[in-house]
Design a protein around this motif. Structure first.
Motif, PDB file in Angstrom:
ATOM      1  N   CYS A 106      26.457  46.576 -38.498  1.00  0.00           N
ATOM      2  CA  CYS A 106      26.393  45.890 -39.786  1.00  0.00           C
ATOM      3  C   CYS A 106      26.991  44.494 -39.674  1.00  0.00           C
ATOM      4  CB  CYS A 106      27.128  46.695 -40.860  1.00  0.00           C
ATOM      5  SG  CYS A 106      28.897  46.778 -40.593  1.00  0.00           S
ATOM      6  N   GLN A 107      26.631  43.611 -40.602  1.00  0.00           N
ATOM      7  CA  GLN A 107      27.191  42.254 -40.661  1.00  0.00           C
ATOM      8  C   GLN A 107      26.889  41.432 -39.413  1.00  0.00           C
ATOM      9  OE1 GLN A 107      30.743  41.548 -42.448  1.00  0.00           O
ATOM     10  NE2 GLN A 107      30.841  43.467 -43.586  1.00  0.00           N
ATOM     11  N   CYS A 108      25.677  41.600 -38.924  1.00  0.00           N
ATOM     12  CA  CYS A 108      25.305  40.854 -37.708  1.00  0.00           C
ATOM     13  C   CYS A 108      24.953  39.418 -38.080  1.00  0.00           C
ATOM     14  CB  CYS A 108      24.118  41.531 -37.035  1.00  0.00           C
ATOM     15  SG  CYS A 108      23.599  40.652 -35.552  1.00  0.00           S
ATOM     16  N   GLY A 109      25.646  38.460 -37.467  1.00  0.00           N
ATOM     17  CA  GLY A 109      25.442  37.045 -37.786  1.00  0.00           C
ATOM     18  C   GLY A 109      24.046  36.557 -37.437  1.00  0.00           C
ATOM     19  N   GLY A 110      23.484  37.071 -36.329  1.00  0.00           N
ATOM     20  CA  GLY A 110      22.140  36.651 -35.923  1.00  0.00           C
ATOM     21  C   GLY A 110      21.105  37.092 -36.946  1.00  0.00           C
ATOM     22  N   ILE A 111      21.212  38.357 -37.378  1.00  0.00           N
ATOM     23  CA  ILE A 111      20.255  38.874 -38.364  1.00  0.00           C
ATOM     24  C   ILE A 111      20.421  38.134 -39.693  1.00  0.00           C
ATOM     25  CG2 ILE A 111      19.669  40.911 -39.754  1.00  0.00           C
ATOM     26  CD1 ILE A 111      18.698  41.229 -36.914  1.00  0.00           C
ATOM     27  N   ARG A 112      21.647  37.884 -40.034  1.00  0.00           N
ATOM     28  CA  ARG A 112      21.906  37.145 -41.275  1.00  0.00           C
ATOM     29  C   ARG A 112      21.254  35.751 -41.232  1.00  0.00           C
ATOM     30  NH1 ARG A 112      25.661  38.266 -45.873  1.00  0.00           N
ATOM     31  NH2 ARG A 112      25.665  36.298 -47.001  1.00  0.00           N
ATOM     32  N   ALA A 113      21.387  35.084 -40.097  1.00  0.00           N
ATOM     33  CA  ALA A 113      20.748  33.770 -39.941  1.00  0.00           C
ATOM     34  C   ALA A 113      19.237  33.901 -40.096  1.00  0.00           C
ATOM     35  CB  ALA A 113      21.086  33.181 -38.564  1.00  0.00           C
ATOM     36  N   LEU A 114      18.672  34.936 -39.509  1.00  0.00           N
ATOM     37  CA  LEU A 114      17.227  35.153 -39.597  1.00  0.00           C
ATOM     38  C   LEU A 114      16.790  35.357 -41.040  1.00  0.00           C
ATOM     39  CD1 LEU A 114      14.542  35.780 -37.999  1.00  0.00           C
ATOM     40  CD2 LEU A 114      15.216  38.185 -38.124  1.00  0.00           C
TER      41      LEU A 114
END
Lengths: 213, 213, 213, 213
Positions: A106-114
């Motif tokens: 959870c809270q993955c920065g890469g996915i959040r950026a995507l």
């Protein structure tokens, strides 16, 4: 005040006096006979999710690849340097592991950026946005189903969908597909929820991530 | 008999009951406030060399990239997916780490493969041999100086030279060079000798890897 | 007043009456039997650093390549005309020289141009800036360590680092690496300091350029 | 017995004691004020034909490019490293020389290789045969006119024709053509006959290489 590098060196001294000394026979055998891990983990670079710590495993247990958002790109032979593909090849063909775990969190920065990217707007992050394209199918699935939900909920859904994309991509490697078909190699999708301290596993039958317990 | 996946799940239960419970406040803060590691480690996938364990560090301390032979490829914007470069970009530009450690180790299978290759003979290992080209300068330096030594000695020398190649390659990323020049970011070459349980650091003045103590 | 071309013709007459006449037997033998130099020098075009004069050597002694900043580009078979690579091939494979000296020097205009470049600003000098990219690793190393020093000091450091880059690049040519490994060919990094009239040699053990005396 | 490198070091000591000491004021001025040569020489790497020695000139007089067969390739901006073009750019645009001399010579190994090649047979010499294509027009002219003459005579003719090809190619560089048209820059074709100790100059009026005297 101790700087960060000194702190790491202190840490190494503790490791040497405790872990290394206690496991000395194991380290010696691993040094002499080489490694023979049974499992590859594709994990994220995230500092909060260390695969070997989260599974409390021994030296020699896990062959660990770590990249942004624990992604497996599709098999492709053009281009130049394919770090993740080279690592999969080493683990599968040389070390002959029996499992590959894609370990999301959870809270993955890469996915959040995507998920934050405005479509059509060229991102400033050259390498990151290019790399995250591996997960664009996951993003599209989430946007098509949960367009009105909050970025938090979308990102969590995308973190899990992206694991499924990577499992799909693993099967594009001919020497992975072959071994999976022969039941010599099993693929797993895991998701670490650090807020709850929970580990979820993808269950192909229910098509859901289910908690361990 | 417990299979390997069950063993990892057992491990997770231990992690949850011990490490996670003891560090609960830390995990909660890290989940809420996000990660802010001070250091990137570029480590090898090798199952015997887990960077977080070898430095006995806490959750949130290290942003860890792991690929075969802990290599940093040169900056190049062509091609498609650059996993290591994307991870460096995330760690340096978003998380603003202050250190990058390239952590090599003895008995590296990738380096051994590189040193065993017969020049001019195309390797069967498509991705591995292509990936290991990142370290070809290191290989050449070793062959030119230690042609008659054993493969073991050559490989150990190459493991250390390859760290220097990666340090050079880090400087080809404009946003790394800029921060290094401004002394906001420091680059380190470390080498874990698992046979001796020793950690060596590259000293630019002596041009040697020197033991910590 | 004599123009420059007339001055060169005058110079040739002196050469013919002195040097050529004194070495007549040598020139005759070299013309009949062909050249068999033992050493390649990769020198700079700079008008102040003539390799044959600085080493006071005889006709037939040195096979001399001269380009801007005495650079050796890496081995690469694509592209079209590779002048320096062709010259290396001729010297190494046909003439079978036993030494290659990369001869750098202080106050190199090419290196100065490289160190003066503002990163990110496209230079007007199409060929020069493209050619000087051969030495970009050298530039990066200097900027990372000596960011605050004067352009003079940075340039001098870069002149020496660039020699090391060229020595590395020499080893990327398979027929050079092979001969070096077999000890049939030796590589040398030399640096002519015209201000002091000194010649420095790179010593791989100390990792420094040391004066001859 | 002294090896070749020691001999060169001995030579440097002689240079330092004689030439450098005698010209100390000149070297000092050149070091302080920088070089300002009036002439570029494009010479061959051949160990028997050192441009600075053959014209008995002073330090600072000649900006010297040396490649196999003293060739100038045509202006082309694609590809990667263009060593000769970069050197011409430096000499013409930065140092603002007033002359460019293409200095050919008899018994050139590169030209001989070109004339010996069987057309359609791929040469083993990757870089050399590719580089010598610069002079293919010269080769074709010779073969069309002197097909039945000996290889020696053909090669000598080609050595001179290749100088004319290089003079043509010099004019493909826009900043050379412009300066030649404005009479700020003059181009010269010279040919050193080491057997006779003679220097021939190309005379555009007679379309021949004529001896100096």
């Amino acid at each position: 005040m101790m700087n960060h590098i000194e702190k790491l060196i202190e840490g190494f001294r503790r490791f040497r006096n405790n872990n290394y000394t206690q496991n000395h026979a194991l380290f010696e055998r691993l040094a002499k006979q080489g490694q023979s891990p049974k499992t590859i983990v594709v994990g994220c670079c995230d500092s909060r999710v260390d695969p070997a710590i989260v599974t409390d495993c021994d030296p020699g247990d896990l062959f660990i690849i770590r990249n942004v958002a624990n992604l497996v790109p599709p098999y492709e032979t053009s281009g130049t340097y394919h770090g993740t593909s080279a690592a999969l090849e080493f683990g599968v063909r040389h070390l002959q592991v029996e499992n590959i775990i894609v370990l999301g969190h959870c809270q993955c920065g890469g996915i959040r950026a995507l998920m934050s990217q405005t479509p059509g707007v060229e991102s400033q992050d050259g390498f990151i946005s290019s790399w995250m394209k591996v997960a664009s199918h996951a993003r599209n699935r989430v946007l098509s189903r949960k367009h009105e939900e909050s970025l938090e909920k979308q990102s969590r859904a995308c973190e899990q969908e992206a694991i499924l994309v990577s499992l799909d991509n693993l099967l594009t490697f001919p020497w992975i597909l072959e071994r999976v078909a022969q039941k010599k190699l099993a693929l797993h999708g895991w998701y670490f929820d650090m807020e709850e301290g929970d580990l979820l596993r993808y269950d192909p039958d229910s098509n859901r991530f289910e908690p361990l317990s």
